[in-house]
Design an enzyme around this catalytic site. Structure first.
Site, PDB file in Angstrom:
ATOM      1  N   SER A  96       0.824  -1.199   0.000  1.00 62.15           N
ATOM      2  CA  SER A  96       0.000   0.000   0.000  1.00 62.15           C
ATOM      3  C   SER A  96       0.869   1.265   0.000  1.00 62.15           C
ATOM      4  O   SER A  96       1.683   1.445  -0.900  1.00 62.15           O
ATOM      5  CB  SER A  96      -0.967  -0.048   1.187  1.00 62.15           C
ATOM      6  OG  SER A  96      -1.973   0.923   1.073  1.00 62.15           O
ATOM      7  N   ASP A 110      -9.411  -3.230  -6.054  1.00 59.85           N
ATOM      8  CA  ASP A 110      -8.603  -2.303  -5.260  1.00 59.85           C
ATOM      9  C   ASP A 110      -8.651  -0.914  -5.892  1.00 59.85           C
ATOM     10  O   ASP A 110      -8.580  -0.776  -7.120  1.00 59.85           O
ATOM     11  CB  ASP A 110      -7.162  -2.818  -5.224  1.00 59.85           C
ATOM     12  CG  ASP A 110      -6.305  -2.145  -4.170  1.00 59.85           C
ATOM     13  OD1 ASP A 110      -6.332  -0.905  -4.078  1.00 59.85           O
ATOM     14  OD2 ASP A 110      -5.594  -2.862  -3.445  1.00 59.85           O
ATOM     15  N   HIS A 167      -8.679  -4.018  -1.500  1.00 57.89           N
ATOM     16  CA  HIS A 167      -7.469  -3.592  -0.800  1.00 57.89           C
ATOM     17  C   HIS A 167      -7.402  -4.239   0.592  1.00 57.89           C
ATOM     18  O   HIS A 167      -8.386  -4.245   1.330  1.00 57.89           O
ATOM     19  CB  HIS A 167      -7.474  -2.068  -0.652  1.00 57.89           C
ATOM     20  CG  HIS A 167      -6.159  -1.482  -0.276  1.00 57.89           C
ATOM     21  ND1 HIS A 167      -5.114  -1.362  -1.166  1.00 57.89           N
ATOM     22  CD2 HIS A 167      -5.702  -0.982   0.897  1.00 57.89           C
ATOM     23  CE1 HIS A 167      -4.082  -0.808  -0.564  1.00 57.89           C
ATOM     24  NE2 HIS A 167      -4.406  -0.568   0.683  1.00 57.89           N
TER      25      HIS A 167
END
Length: 319
Positions: A156, A254, A284
């Site tokens: 991330s 995502d 995500h």
């Protein structure tokens, strides 16, 4: 438009269990308090905490070092950068994965506790990561590390910082990076201001609203401005040539799906060896669902990619 009907069925229990949250300056202290604490290391791993010299004029940088208890000869190393939208998180988030990598690959993992935004906006976080990378390279012998086999990566925001760090290391020319492992990386502030957002991404876990908060905190201003540095948002780089071989993994649901696929495309156009994995039905942070088949495949793919990326050059050329 809801994307729930596209979610992998084995991930639906995770969706039901996850609390929704909205990032704000007022909410940050509470949200940060829920981050996982340090845990006991595996029996096969030695974990230690170090303070390494920080960027010029800045505090020292804390790193967590994971080493195999049984190490024979020089080991490869992986500089890990944790996620958290640039505003939360710590090295302990990925402690289980990092220790599993140490055990499976026999590598040394150094996880960086970089300063968080908005208290420390760009360039503080990426400079902390660079300081940790330089320390790892300069202290390779002490750590039992082969300095020619150092990878960087993260999840991330950590993946975004790793991509920016790859650019910074290339441009400064002080530390060679063998490989970069970008796990659903947060690469492009312009996703916040897209006129035609993807209708089926970003509904779960990391939303467009939280994305705006994270980028605003890091940049110290509104995302999408014309002068954002590529060392803050790696997708802003105009030249991706001569970056290390790269692995990118992202879910089809995502929020970062399109920016990650586009970065992979541009890397290949720049002559960078690039492996891209897109997992259908995945949002995500889905890998919190350790029982799911897609998570197990994802972890296996990630581990195998890092193993290949950390091979000695002669071994890689022979296979």
């Amino acid at each position: 438009m809801s994307s729930r009907h596209l979610v992998d069925p084995q991930l639906l229990p995770l969706l039901s269990a996850l609390p929704s949250f909205e990032l704000s300056v007022a909410a940050l202290p509470t949200i940060r308090s829920f981050m996982p604490p340090a845990s006991e290391p595996l029996a096969s791993v030695i974990a230690s905490e170090r303070l390494v010299p920080g960027p010029e004029g800045a505090p020292e940088v804390r790193v967590i070092v994971y080493q195999p208890r049984q190490q024979h000869g020089l080991a490869p190393a992986y500089l890990h950068i944790h996620g958290g939208g640039y505003v939360m998180g710590s090295p302990h988030i990925a402690a289980a994965r990092n220790q599993a990598l140490v055990t499976a690959l026999g590598c040394v993992v150094v996880s960086v506790d970089y300063r968080l935004a908005p208290e420390t906006p760009f360039p503080g976080p990426v400079e902390d990561c660079y300081a940790a990378l330089r320390w790892l390279y300069e202290h390779a012998a002490e750590l039992g590390v082969d300095r020619s086999r150092i990878a960087i990566g993260g999840e991330s925001a950590g993946g975004g910082l790793a991509a920016a760090l790859g650019l910074l290391a290339r441009d400064r020319g002080e530390v060679p990076v063998a490989f970069q492992l970008l796990v659903y990386p947060m690469l492009d502030d312009r996703t916040v201001v897209r006129a035609d957002p993807h209708p089926y991404v970003g509904e779960f876990m990391w939303t467009p609203e939280n994305n705006r908060f994270g980028w605003t905190a890091l940049l110290g201003g509104e995302p999408g401005a014309h002068d954002v540095s590529p060392y803050a948002a790696a997708a802003r780089a105009t030249d991706l040539a001569k970056l290390p071989p790269t692995y990118i993994a992202v879910g089809a649901l995502d929020l970062f799906f399109e920016e990650d696929v586009e970065y992979a495309r541009r890397l290949t156009r720049a002559g960078v060896s690039t492996e891209l994995h897109v997992y259908p039905g995945v949002f995500h942070g889905f890998d919190l669902a350790g029982h799911a088949e897609v998570t197990q495949r994802f972890e296996r793919d990630l581990r195998d990619a890092l193993r290949r990326g950390l091979r000695p050059a002669a071994a890689s050329a022979a296979t």
